[in-house]
Design an enzyme around this catalytic site. Structure first.
Site, short mmCIF file in Angstrom:
data_model
loop_
_atom_site.label_atom_id
_atom_site.label_comp_id
_atom_site.label_asym_id
_atom_site.label_seq_id
_atom_site.Cartn_x
_atom_site.Cartn_y
_atom_site.Cartn_z
CB SER A 1 -0.90 0.02 1.24
OG SER A 1 -1.55 1.27 1.37
CE1 TYR B 1 -4.32 -1.81 5.44
CE2 TYR B 1 -3.63 0.44 4.89
CZ TYR B 1 -4.01 -0.83 4.49
OH TYR B 1 -4.11 -1.13 3.16
#
Length: 708
Positions: A585, A598
């Site tokens: 990501s 995260y």
């Protein structure tokens, strides 16, 4: 359903499938009835294999050049399959023109030149290319003809006393033509056999198969079934009370142990079989296989190879028999390879000698010298080929060969094709021309991919992209219902031979092992591992719980670690390198609010990728990263709290998120799952084979995420 119940029930060894109502709808259309009959025959593997056999019909049609009625023959074209045959798969030829070719036939030494001349006999300009078997149908006068390769018939045809048995079994109503390679001359021999034996109902081809016929599609169908049924009954009578293949030499392992051994060994075998071209595998422990490979006669019969040319072309000159004990400890790969390597070397040497001994001055160059069929006594049979369907079909053909050997041994003794005859089939210039006409392999042909979380979103798009580019894929998810839906989609889009499926929770080592075992049993191993499964939790630091933290790190970091570890173990067994792609990501590089768990887990994924790349280079295993951002379409991540958390963090509404993310990119683009799939393909498609440890951002351009 049938002409009458007695017609249907008298068949025990073949399937009577004729439906009068369906046939009545085709009345008057002989070509439609030919296709219907062909599909019924092709549906029963006891009658013929995938791609094997051919059927024909002759009927009157209007000649477009003269406007007059003329006799036309429709016959299965080159490369077709009876079970799936359609009109587009037929060749249509003028019968008179085809038969007139005998006036210019120069003899058996000039067989191959006749195939080109078939084109001068074409009636339908959209016709499929006529096969080498066309004259075998053309010179026989019957309206409907079936040429099949039934196990029961070939068992008699391949028996040492096959001709005598055929004569006695059918009281002279089935003719016999000795083995000869299919072609124009064999067609003339069939006609001669008929002329010398008027009134016969069929002809047995030595070591090859069966020709049967009728005046109507139905008569031909029933005649075919009756002849094969009688052959099967004869074999049954002679096998009762007899020990097949000389009796059992060793017992098969229990089912679970067989599968465990096969899964452990398949990648090693695939590595050796892929020394020339990367192969895809298939495994079966069918009872018929086990009976043969566990028998006393295995060592005598296996080297003989097959008899029917259709069997031989797909299974090679003979199988490789492993000298491993069924309970062999397969945990030490190096030790296993020490035992197997000499077997492969000996097989390649045998095949090379076979080629050099039998080749002609104009023979094509030697092909891959590795085996197609590998037999592991006590465990099962492996087959390896360019794709899954070809490997599976090779297994089906070898099972047919086993059936033939069993029957022939029961009634007499089995005879295979002489080596020179086998070579002349395998390296036939017409077969070589057919191979040269085949489409060029796709970029990922022969590659096996396991993509985690591939039942939806990015993972599904990656798996679909790889399948479109020629790979076989193992799709998986921890959501059974979502996986079942994906299975339906993949079946409809690609068919059963392109994928396997398994429930997989990346936090569970047991389910990871099961998924990779599925890859090994279904395809032979794995070449590409894509770590895509994930989840997201967006909360301010003070609201983040320990449970949130553990879940994120278990799925994203530990999951990536465990899946990579299991995949690398198989890649090392294969010894052919591989690819690990990690879908991380932009959050691995960018600091943002409400994202401690995260974002840090993604950063750990990214650095773990670098560490793996550094360690696995010696194994020619490349590890690369694709960094998406805001891929909302079909994503479970965006369904619920994550989307709400991100919307809250940025002060926008949930429905405004796609536009918000697009506007903050340099390209002002919404990122789709297909974009990530294309990036993954860029890494594994062949142009970046020397790239590892890289990060490819697919985020529309986020300057803060540039790799510095």
């Amino acid at each position: 359903m049938s002409k009458n119940n007695s017609t249907m029930t008298r068949f025990r060894h073949v399937s009577y499938l004729w439906d009068d109502a369906k046939a009545a709808e085709m009345a008057g259309d002989e070509v439609a009835l030919l296709i219907y009959r062909s599909n019924l025959l092709g549906a029963d593997l006891r009658l013929t294999n995938y791609g094997g056999g051919n059927t024909s019909c002759k009927a009157q049609a209007i000649d477009p050049l003269t406007g007059k009625s003329t006799e036309v023959m429709w016959v299965k074209g080159s490369g077709g399959d009876l079970g799936t045959l359609k009109r587009s798969g037929l060749a249509a030829l003028y019968v008179d023109r085809l038969r007139s070719l005998k006036n210019i036939y120069r003899g058996i030494e000039f067989e191959d030149e006749m195939v080109e001349l078939f084109n001068h006999c074409i009636y339908d300009l959209h016709s499929k290319a006529p096969s080498i078997d066309t004259p075998l149908h053309g010179f026989l006068p019957f309206a409907h003809i079936d040429h099949l390769h039934p196990d029961a018939a070939i068992a008699i045809a391949a028996a040492k006393d096959g001709k005598k048995i055929t004569q006695e079994l059918f009281s002279g109503t089935i003719g016999w033509v000795d083995w000869q390679r299919p072609g124009f001359d064999l067609g003339l021999q069939l006609k001669q056999c008929l002329d010398e034996n008027p009134g016969i109902r069929g002809i047995m081809l030595g070591s090859h198969g069966l020709f049967t016929w009728g005046d109507t599609a139905y008569e031909s169908y029933v005649n075919t079934l009756e002849v094969i049924e009688r052959c099967a009954e004869y074999l049954e009578e002679h096998t009762k009370g007899k020990k097949a293949f000389g009796g059992e030499r060793l017992a098969a392992l229990p089912k679970e142990q067989r599968l465990s051994q096969a899964a452990a060994l398949a990648p090693v075998l695939r590595g050796y079989c892929s020394s020339n071209t990367r192969m895809v595998g298939h495994f079966t422990d069918d009872d018929r296989v086990l009976e043969f490979i566990n028998s006393n006669d295995l060592d005598r019969l296996a080297p003989l190879g097959t008899s029917c040319p259709d069997h031989f072309l797909r299974t090679k000159i003979s199988p490789l028999v492993l000298n491993l004990a069924p309970t062999e400890d397969l945990g030490n790969t190096d030790a296993v390879k020490e035992k197997i390597a000499p077997l492969f070397e000996a097989y390649r040497q045998m095949y090379t000698e076979y080629y050099n001994t039998c080749k002609h001055p104009n023979s094509p160059a030697i092909r891959d010298a590795n085996p197609v069929v590998i037999l592991y006594p006590g465990v099962g049979m492996f087959t390896f080929a360019k794709d899954k369907q070809t490997a599976r079909v090779a297994a089906e053909f070898y099972i047919n060969a086993i059936n033939v050997m069993k029957g022939a041994e029961a009634i007499s003794s089995y005879t295979s094709l002489p080596r020179q005859e086998a070579f002349d089939i395998e390296y036939w210039l017409l077969e070589e021309a057919k191979l040269q006409r085949m489409p060029k392999p796709k970029a990922l042909s022969g590659r096996i991919a396991l993509v985690t979380g591939s039942a939806g979103g990015i993972g599904k798009a990656i798996a679909q992209k790889f399948a479109q580019e020629g790979a076989v894929v193992v799709i998986n998810d921890n959501d059974q219902q979502r996986l079942e839906s994906a299975v339906q989609d993949f079946t409809k889009q690609f068919g059963k031979d392109v994928f396997a499926s398994e429930v997989l929770d990346v936090t569970s080592a047991a389910t990871i092992k099961k998924a990779f075992n599925t890859a090994a049993l279904a395809f032979g191993g794995v070449d590409i591992v894509v770590n895509c499964a994930g989840l997201s939790i967006s909360k301010p630091l003070e609201e983040h719980s320990e449970q949130d933290w553990d879940l994120l790190y278990d799925v994203l970091v530990k999951g990536q670690f465990l899946v990579t570890q299991a995949g690398v173990e198989i890649m090392r067994k294969q010894g052919t390198g591989g690819d690990v792609l990690n879908i991380v990501s932009k959050n691995a590089l960018v600091s943002g609010p409400n994202n401690a768990g995260y974002g840090s887990a993604k950063a750990a994924q990214l650095h773990l990728s670098r560490l793996n790349a550094a360690e696995l280079g010696k194994d020619r295993i490349r590890v690369n990263v694709v960094n998406p951002d805001a891929v909302i379409s079909d994503s479970k991540i965006w369904a619920g709290a994550w989307a709400e958390g991100r919307a809250k963090a940025y002060g926008v509404k949930v429905e405004e998120l796609p536009a918000f993310y697009a506007k903050r990119t340099l390209l002002n683009e919404i990122i789709l799952p297909e974009d990530i799939a294309n990036a993954c393909f860029a890494f594994v498609g062949g142009l970046l084979n020397k790239a590892t440890g890289n990060v490819l951002n697919v985020d529309g351009g986020v300057a803060m995420a540039f790799v510095r």
